[in-house]
Scaffold this motif. Sequence first.
Motif: not given
Length: 79
Positions: A29-32
Amino acid sequence: MRLLELQCKDVINVENGCRIGYVCDVDIDPQLAKICAIIVEQRSIINYLKFLKEPNVIVIPIENIVSIGKDVILVNIFC
């Protein structure tokens, strides 16, 4: 731990003791900035004979990983 180190490990289901396969990729997950799942390529003799076909893969969520050891990854999945 690096992805290369994960790719060398067998994945074993603790539910029935069967070898599922080996880690071929991870889902991030690139956001997290964390790993969400491991992608496991199933091993079987039939899969080796189907060299022109896409390999069978299973996506195992990170919550289902019980333990990551030196040689194996233990997971808890129902199959």
